[in-house]
Scaffold this motif. Structure first.
Motif, short mmCIF file in Angstrom:
data_model
loop_
_atom_site.label_atom_id
_atom_site.label_comp_id
_atom_site.label_asym_id
_atom_site.label_seq_id
_atom_site.Cartn_x
_atom_site.Cartn_y
_atom_site.Cartn_z
N VAL A 190 0.83 -1.20 0.00
CA VAL A 190 0.00 0.00 0.00
C VAL A 190 0.87 1.26 0.00
CG1 VAL A 190 -1.61 1.34 1.40
CG2 VAL A 190 -2.00 -1.10 1.05
N LEU A 191 1.96 1.25 0.78
CA LEU A 191 2.87 2.39 0.79
C LEU A 191 3.47 2.61 -0.60
CD1 LEU A 191 4.70 1.81 4.20
CD2 LEU A 191 3.15 3.69 3.63
N GLY A 192 3.79 1.52 -1.28
CA GLY A 192 4.32 1.64 -2.63
C GLY A 192 3.31 2.27 -3.57
N GLN A 193 2.05 1.89 -3.43
CA GLN A 193 1.00 2.47 -4.26
C GLN A 193 0.83 3.96 -3.98
OE1 GLN A 193 -2.32 -0.02 -3.22
NE2 GLN A 193 -1.64 -1.74 -4.48
N LEU A 194 0.89 4.34 -2.69
CA LEU A 194 0.78 5.76 -2.33
C LEU A 194 1.93 6.55 -2.94
CD1 LEU A 194 -0.30 5.64 1.43
CD2 LEU A 194 -1.68 6.38 -0.52
N LEU A 195 3.14 6.00 -2.84
CA LEU A 195 4.31 6.68 -3.39
C LEU A 195 4.17 6.86 -4.90
CD1 LEU A 195 7.10 7.88 -2.95
CD2 LEU A 195 8.06 5.59 -3.19
N ALA A 196 3.66 5.83 -5.59
CA ALA A 196 3.47 5.93 -7.04
C ALA A 196 2.46 7.01 -7.38
CB ALA A 196 3.00 4.58 -7.59
N GLN A 197 1.40 7.14 -6.57
CA GLN A 197 0.40 8.18 -6.80
C GLN A 197 1.01 9.56 -6.62
OE1 GLN A 197 -2.86 7.35 -4.16
NE2 GLN A 197 -3.27 5.34 -5.05
N ILE A 198 1.84 9.71 -5.60
CA ILE A 198 2.48 11.01 -5.34
C ILE A 198 3.41 11.37 -6.49
CG2 ILE A 198 4.11 12.22 -3.85
CD1 ILE A 198 2.94 10.54 -1.52
N GLU A 199 4.21 10.42 -6.94
CA GLU A 199 5.16 10.67 -8.03
C GLU A 199 4.41 11.01 -9.31
OE1 GLU A 199 7.38 7.06 -8.04
OE2 GLU A 199 8.85 7.78 -6.58
N SER A 200 3.28 10.33 -9.56
CA SER A 200 2.48 10.63 -10.76
C SER A 200 1.90 12.03 -10.69
CB SER A 200 1.36 9.60 -10.87
OG SER A 200 0.51 9.90 -11.97
N ALA A 201 1.43 12.42 -9.52
CA ALA A 201 0.88 13.78 -9.35
C ALA A 201 1.96 14.83 -9.56
CB ALA A 201 0.26 13.90 -7.95
N CYS A 202 3.16 14.56 -9.07
CA CYS A 202 4.27 15.51 -9.27
C CYS A 202 4.64 15.67 -10.74
CB CYS A 202 5.49 15.05 -8.46
SG CYS A 202 5.31 15.20 -6.67
N ARG A 203 4.63 14.56 -11.46
CA ARG A 203 4.95 14.64 -12.89
C ARG A 203 3.89 15.43 -13.65
NH1 ARG A 203 6.59 9.16 -12.08
NH2 ARG A 203 4.55 8.42 -12.77
N ARG A 204 2.62 15.27 -13.28
CA ARG A 204 1.56 16.03 -13.95
C ARG A 204 1.68 17.52 -13.70
NH1 ARG A 204 -1.77 11.75 -12.08
NH2 ARG A 204 -2.57 13.09 -10.40
N ARG A 205 2.11 17.90 -12.50
CA ARG A 205 2.28 19.32 -12.17
C ARG A 205 3.40 19.92 -12.99
NH1 ARG A 205 1.78 18.03 -5.92
NH2 ARG A 205 -0.48 18.03 -5.71
N LYS A 206 4.43 19.11 -13.29
CA LYS A 206 5.54 19.63 -14.10
C LYS A 206 5.12 19.82 -15.53
CE LYS A 206 9.19 17.52 -11.26
NZ LYS A 206 10.29 16.54 -11.23
#
Length: 206
Positions: A190-206
Motif C-alpha cells: 500500500v505504501l508503494g501504491q501511495l508513493l506511485a500516486q504522489i510521483e504521478s501527481a508531481c509529474r503532472r504538475r511539471k
C-alpha cells in the motif's frame, strides 16, 4: 495507525512492527499507564482527564515526528472523536496514513476483553472503574455485558475508524490465523501504491 476493537491484539502487533521496521511506536495505553503510575486518579472525572492527557501526548508525538519527516506508528482504540484532530494533523503536513484496523467476531473479542480485564497482570490504570481510589480489598468484579460492549464499539466507531489514506482490515477472531509478516507485506504494498500516486501527481504538475 494501528486501530480497531479493544482486545483485538493491536498493541502486540504495533510493538512487533516497530521492532521489525525499527520505527518509533507510541501506544496511548502505554502513555496512560505511565501517567497513572505517577499521578493515579481519585474519581471518574480524573480518570477521564488522564485519558485525555494521554491522547494529547499521542498527538504531540505524531506532530513532532511529522515535522521531522519521520515514519512512525501510532496505536490506540481510535474512535470517531479521534478523526478530526488526526485529519487536521495530517493535512497540516500534507501526509496520508495507512490504517491497520483490527476486528473480528464481536462475541469472541468480548470474551477476550473480559478475560484480559480479570487478569491480575492487567494494569490497574485500565480496570479501576468502581472505587476511586482503591482502598482495602478490590471490589467484586462486575463484567460489562456483551450488549454494552457491542454498543460501545458501534457508538464510538472503533470498527470503522479511518483517516487520510487506505485501510488494511485484519480479522483477529483466531490469533493463530493472524500473520504479522503478511500484514507487513500488505502495508509495504500500500505504501508503494501511495508513493506511485504522489510521483504521478508531481509529474503532472511539471
Amino acid at each position: 495507525m494501528v486501530a480497531g476493537i479493544p482486545a483485538a491484539g493491536k498493541t502486540r502487533f504495533a510493538c512487533w512492527l516497530g521492532s521489525a521496521w525499527q520505527l518509533p511506536c507510541l501506544s496511548k495505553d502505554g502513555v496512560k499507564e505511565l501517567l497513572f503510575d505517577q499521578l493515579g486518579f481519585e474519581s471518574r472525572r480524573q480518570k477521564v482527564a488522564l485519558g485525555a492527557a494521554a491522547q494529547a501526548v499521542l498527538l504531540d508525538f505524531a506532530a513532532r515526528q511529522l515535522e521531522a519527516q519521520n515514519s512512525f506508528i501510532l496505536e490506540n482504540n481510535f474512535e470517531d472523536s479521534s478523526i478530526q484532530p488526526l485529519t487536521q494533523l495530517l493535512d497540516r503536513y500534507g501526509c496520508r496514513a495507512v490504517t491497520v484496523r483490527f476486528g473480528g467476531d464481536i462475541e469472541v473479542l468480548y470474551h477476550r476483553f473480559i478475560a484480559r480485564d480479570k487478569s491480575p497482570q492487567r494494569h490497574r490504570g485500565h480496570v479501576v472503574n468502581a472505587v476511586y481510589p482503591e482502598v482495602g480489598p478490590p471490589p467484586p468484579y462486575v463484567p460489562m455485558g456483551l450488549a454494552a460492549f457491542t454498543a460501545g464499539v458501534q457508538t464510538r466507531g472503533f470498527d470503522r475508524f479511518a483517516v487520510r489514506g487506505p485501510v488494511i482490515p485484519v480479522d483477529c477472531t483466531d490469533f493463530a490465523q493472524v500473520d504479522y509478516k503478511e500484514i507487513a507485506r500488505k502495508i509495504k504494498e500500500v505504501l508503494g501504491q501511495l508513493l506511485a500516486q504522489i510521483e504521478s501527481a508531481c509529474r503532472r504538475r511539471k
